[in-house]
Structure formats: C-alpha cells, structure tokens
Design a protein around this motif. Sequence first.
Motif, short mmCIF file in Angstrom:
data_model
loop_
_atom_site.label_atom_id
_atom_site.label_comp_id
_atom_site.label_asym_id
_atom_site.label_seq_id
_atom_site.Cartn_x
_atom_site.Cartn_y
_atom_site.Cartn_z
N TYR A 256 10.13 29.78 23.41
CA TYR A 256 10.96 29.48 22.24
C TYR A 256 12.41 29.19 22.61
O TYR A 256 13.31 29.33 21.78
N ALA A 257 12.63 28.77 23.86
CA ALA A 257 13.97 28.33 24.26
C ALA A 257 14.38 27.14 23.40
O ALA A 257 13.59 26.24 23.12
N GLU A 258 15.66 27.14 22.99
CA GLU A 258 16.16 26.10 22.10
C GLU A 258 17.12 25.16 22.82
O GLU A 258 17.85 25.61 23.72
N PRO A 259 17.15 23.88 22.44
CA PRO A 259 18.08 22.93 23.07
C PRO A 259 19.53 23.36 22.88
O PRO A 259 19.88 23.96 21.86
N ALA A 260 20.36 23.01 23.85
CA ALA A 260 21.76 23.43 23.82
C ALA A 260 22.51 22.86 22.63
O ALA A 260 23.37 23.52 22.06
N ASP A 261 22.18 21.62 22.21
CA ASP A 261 22.92 21.01 21.11
C ASP A 261 22.71 21.75 19.80
O ASP A 261 23.63 21.88 18.99
N GLU A 262 21.50 22.31 19.58
CA GLU A 262 21.26 23.09 18.38
C GLU A 262 22.08 24.37 18.38
O GLU A 262 22.62 24.80 17.36
N ILE A 263 22.21 24.99 19.55
CA ILE A 263 22.97 26.23 19.66
C ILE A 263 24.45 25.97 19.46
O ILE A 263 25.17 26.75 18.85
N GLU A 264 24.94 24.83 19.98
CA GLU A 264 26.36 24.50 19.81
C GLU A 264 26.71 24.35 18.34
O GLU A 264 27.77 24.77 17.89
N ASN A 265 25.79 23.78 17.56
CA ASN A 265 26.02 23.64 16.12
C ASN A 265 26.12 24.99 15.45
O ASN A 265 26.96 25.24 14.58
N ILE A 266 25.23 25.93 15.87
CA ILE A 266 25.24 27.28 15.31
C ILE A 266 26.54 27.99 15.67
O ILE A 266 27.17 28.66 14.84
N GLU A 267 27.00 27.84 16.94
CA GLU A 267 28.21 28.51 17.38
C GLU A 267 29.44 27.97 16.65
O GLU A 267 30.36 28.72 16.34
N GLU A 268 29.44 26.66 16.34
CA GLU A 268 30.55 26.10 15.58
C GLU A 268 30.60 26.70 14.18
O GLU A 268 31.67 27.02 13.66
#
Length: 280
Positions: A256-268
């Motif tokens: 269930y590793a997630e792409p980095a771009d999805e995580i960056e959106n969450i962190e923003e």
Amino acid sequence: SDNNNGYYSILHRILDAGHDDEDGDGVPLNDTTRAIVIVVHYLAFILGAYIIWAYMRKLRIIETRIWSPFLLLTGLIWLQVGSALEIGNHFYVNDWELSGFPSDLVNGTFYFFNFGAQYINALALRKKGVPFFRCPSFKDGIGKGLIDLVAMLFDILMVIAVPITPILYALLGRDVAISVVSAFGGFAGIGSLLRLWRNLGPNIYTLVGGIGFLALALTGVAMTAVYSATGIEWIHIFIGGSFVASLIPFSLALFYAEPADEIENIEEEDEDVGLVAVQV
C-alpha cells in the motif's frame, strides 16, 4: 465425558511429550510439536516470496519514496538466507530443540544475516533525498530538530550494528550475544515501524503494517524470554512463528505504498492547517 477425555488426550500429545528432559527440567519436543516447528520455519520461504512479490509490484513507487530500494531488497533476501542457515542448524544440532544449543559458525552466520537484515531494512527505509550526514535544523522548532538528530544517530547505530553483531557473537557466545543484538533489533523495529508508516504512506495500511511488524517481532522476543524461563520446547513454535509472521504486515505496508505526489498534496494541506509532518 469421552469427548472431553479425547480432546485432553490430543492436547496432551501436542503440548507435552509426557516426560521432562534429561536434566529434569523443561519439556522436550514430541513428534507432533517437532513437525509444527519444522513447518513454521519453512513458512519463512513462502512469506519471503510474498514480501518480495509485494516489493516488486510497488517497486516504481518505492524508488521514489525511500533512500535505498537496493538495500531493502538485500535485507529481504538476507532474511531468507538466515532462515536457510537456521533450518540446517536445527536439523543437525539437537533435533530442532533449543536446549543446550551451542555457539558455532553456522549459528553465528545465521545471527549475522537475521539481525543484519533488520538493521539494513531500517536504513533502507530512510526518506529519499535526506542526506545521511547533515546538521540538524532547529529553525522549525526544537522538537523537529531533536527528532532529526535522533534519526541521524539512529542511522549511525544501525550501520555500526551490522558488523558488530558477528563480533559480539564471537566474543560473548550465543547465550549472551542474543540479549545485546535483540536490543539493537528492537531499535531497528521501532525505526522500521515509523519509516514504513511515514515514508511509504502515511496511510492506515502502512501504519497497521508497521505496528503489526513490530508487535509480532516483539512477541517473538517475549516468547524467547518465556522459553528461557521455562525450558518448554514447543514454545519454539511461537518464537519462530512470530518472527516469520511479522513478514505479513511488512508486506502489507509495501503493498500500500503511495506515490510521492499524492503525499506532497496531503502535506501541503497539513501545512495550511498548521500541522508539521515529521521526517524520518
């Protein structure tokens, strides 16, 4: 009743050979419990194949999220090498029982691969792009700076633990070295939990995977302590079973590793509401 007597008889045959060992303490394996111990150890190869499958399936994502996919694969392979060495050791020494297990080259090599895998997996899961040696920054707060400092010291400890494990085994012997390397392994497990969760997610699956991995590994350590206190050989089932089963939640986190771009959106979004993401 007859049924209850039958159940008791089956349970008795599984859990007790009906007599103590030669020293008068502990409970040796019988044919049933020995067979279960053997099956549990061989399950390491089935679950090992599954975790590598999960790794390969998410490899492109993993390459964008963690420090060293190569080291992670190496650690997963080392676990299989360690299992093979352990099986051979158990077969030729004491017929799968732990009582009186000697310190020797094969067992020491098993220690190196088994514990070494824990250390390098924890290192491999470092956040991609974070320098190994760095000056911790406190500009975003003392708490975040201290966490960064602890993470750097943790990485150094894991590097040292890899070569020092066989040295400790050679100097102290199996019975003493197990306590020291298990402590290192416990630290590695905590680091792996946090890094599986944060550096492959964060999401509920990477969190549950990390927690499950650590919980099962610590269960194996606890069962080792129970065995040391009681000498009951069938506890070996739960020692080996816990460590082998810890590969399942680890696989879950990888899957269930997630792409980095999805995580960056969450962190923003988190930053917009004043949340600070901890980087490990």
